[in-house]
Design an enzyme around this catalytic site. Structure first.
Site, mmCIF file in Angstrom:
data_model
loop_
_atom_site.group_PDB
_atom_site.id
_atom_site.type_symbol
_atom_site.label_atom_id
_atom_site.label_comp_id
_atom_site.label_asym_id
_atom_site.label_seq_id
_atom_site.Cartn_x
_atom_site.Cartn_y
_atom_site.Cartn_z
ATOM 1 N N GLU A 79 69.485 -23.854 40.741
ATOM 2 C CA GLU A 79 70.791 -24.058 40.123
ATOM 3 C C GLU A 79 71.108 -25.548 40.044
ATOM 4 O O GLU A 79 72.235 -25.943 39.751
ATOM 5 C CB GLU A 79 71.897 -23.319 40.879
ATOM 6 N N CYS A 111 72.300 -18.745 43.692
ATOM 7 C CA CYS A 111 71.243 -18.689 44.698
ATOM 8 C C CYS A 111 70.321 -17.477 44.541
ATOM 9 O O CYS A 111 69.410 -17.296 45.352
ATOM 10 C CB CYS A 111 71.860 -18.684 46.092
ATOM 11 N N HIS A 233 70.162 -14.219 52.600
ATOM 12 C CA HIS A 233 70.434 -15.525 51.996
ATOM 13 C C HIS A 233 71.299 -16.296 52.989
ATOM 14 O O HIS A 233 72.261 -15.753 53.532
ATOM 15 C CB HIS A 233 71.166 -15.347 50.663
#
Length: 386
Positions: A79, A111, A233
């Site tokens: 990103e 993400c 994550h």
């Protein structure tokens, strides 16, 4: 036929700051950073080091000549792209020396991008068993000096080689995906830093995990007992723990404590690096399999991927016989230990440096694959052949 991760490696830049030092500089209790968000150190990059720099350092050491000849797809999840049109994967393809008849592109969804790449790669290998796909998650997480998000910054890359009959992790076909149009974190075109609704982002992250976890259990008739560990994550290490506790609050104490122990092993590296955006989940996976004390061949590992905005996915894989021989714990620990600690003043000076892409200029940086020249808006990388 099994498809999954045959090789995996990470790289972070050679500088970091101590979170206690940052807390003192910002006038806050150090426990807010070291305990409250669970971070000890934060990777810091120079302006001459971008996502191509990190991707090269993550991918090149693990790829053989045979790999480069077999790879027919290069995917970068990021990103923090360096061009609105041309994919960094195209540059990476050339610098690595991948055979020419390959597909190269970038994927963006906060993400989540690298996970989209992994799933694309998996489908490709199932249709083309003799090929290999390189997926690289490479990012620089920045929110601004003295901003609310500053302690959750970081930089680096994780490279994964996806193949048939992998030697580390074989994917299950059990993916559960979730998409919601929510503005919890976004960066409009032209904005240097993202816009963040921190409270909403935490809430959506946790609720997204609970939704995909519960749906996965319903579809596949599984419980927490079916998983040796679950990786999350990791925008900061306390975030995944919050989701784990919320998602397993109805599980018995033994299961909760078992998964929490594995979770702590999965954040060993992230505590020293910070947020890798697209690479955070996969840095957690590396940390888990290199630091876990009880994992064994055949164990199922769950993976929760999340990208603000928001897309979430829960999937799993099983550790392959002999996976331990494919790991690089010593080199990864050496990489982290060899970094140079910066003073907060030096970090702030580095942070404020900018590259004017419209001004021709040469640069000096000892790190290989760093930017050594800007000419006619093109980035030229130091590759040892200048």
């Amino acid at each position: 036929m099994n498809v999954g991760i045959d090789k995996i490696n990470f790289f972070v830049p050679p500088h970091y700051i101590d979170m206690v030092d940052l807390a003192h500089a910002r006038g806050v209790d150090p426990n807010k950073f070291t305990i409250g968000i669970g971070q000890d150190q934060m990777a810091v990059s120079k302006v001459t080091q971008d996502i191509v720099t990190f991707a090269m350092h993550a991918a090149k050491p693990m790829l053989t000549k045979e790999d480069l000849a077999a790879v027919d797809m290069v995917i970068v999840g990021t990103e923090t792209g360096i061009d609105e049109s041309k994919a960094s994967a195209v540059v990476l393809h050339r610098l690595l020396g991948v055979q020419p008849f390959a597909r190269s592109f970038e994927i963006k969804e906060a993400c989540y991008g690298a996970t989209a790449g992994v799933q694309f790669a998996k489908n490709h290998i199932q249709a083309n068993p003799d090929s290999k796909v390189l997926v690289v998650a490479s990012d620089i997480a920045r929110y601004g000096l003295a901003s609310g998000g500053e302690p959750t910054q970081g930089a680096g890359a994780v490279a994964l080689l996806i193949t048939a009959e992998p030697r580390i992790l074989a994917f299950d076909n059990d993916n559960v995906m979730l998409t919601q149009d929510i503005y919890d974190f976004w960066r409009p075109v032209g904005h240097q830093y993202p816009v963040v609704d921190g409270h909403l982002s935490n809430e959506v992250y946790i609720n997204s995990f609970k939704q995909v976890w519960q749906e996965s259990c319903r579809r596949h008739q599984r419980t927490a007992a079916d998983y040796a560990a679950i990786c999350f994550h990791i925008p900061y290490t306390k975030m995944g723990k919050k989701a784990l506790l919320a998602g397993f609050e109805t599980e018995d104490q033994v299961q909760q404590e078992r998964l929490l122990t594995r979770y702590e092993e999965s954040i060993t590296y992230s505590r020293r690096v910070g947020n890798l955006y697209t690479g955070s989940l996969y840095l957690g996976l590396i940390s888990l399999i290199e630091n876990a004390t009880t994992l064994s061949e055949g164990d199922r590992i769950g993976l929760f991927s999340y990208g603000s905005g928001a897309v979430a996915e829960f999937f799993s894989g099983r550790l392959v016989e002999g996976y331990q021989q494919q790991l690089n714990k010593k080199s990864h620990e050496a990489l982290l230990d060899a970094r140079q600690k910066l003073s907060i003043e030096a970090y702030e000076q580095l942070f404020e440096e900018k590259i004017d892409i419209d001004t021709n200029k040469t640069f000096t940086d000892d790190l290989l694959y760093s930017i050594h020249e800007i000419k006619d808006t093109i980035r030229y990388y130091k590759d040892g052949n200048e």
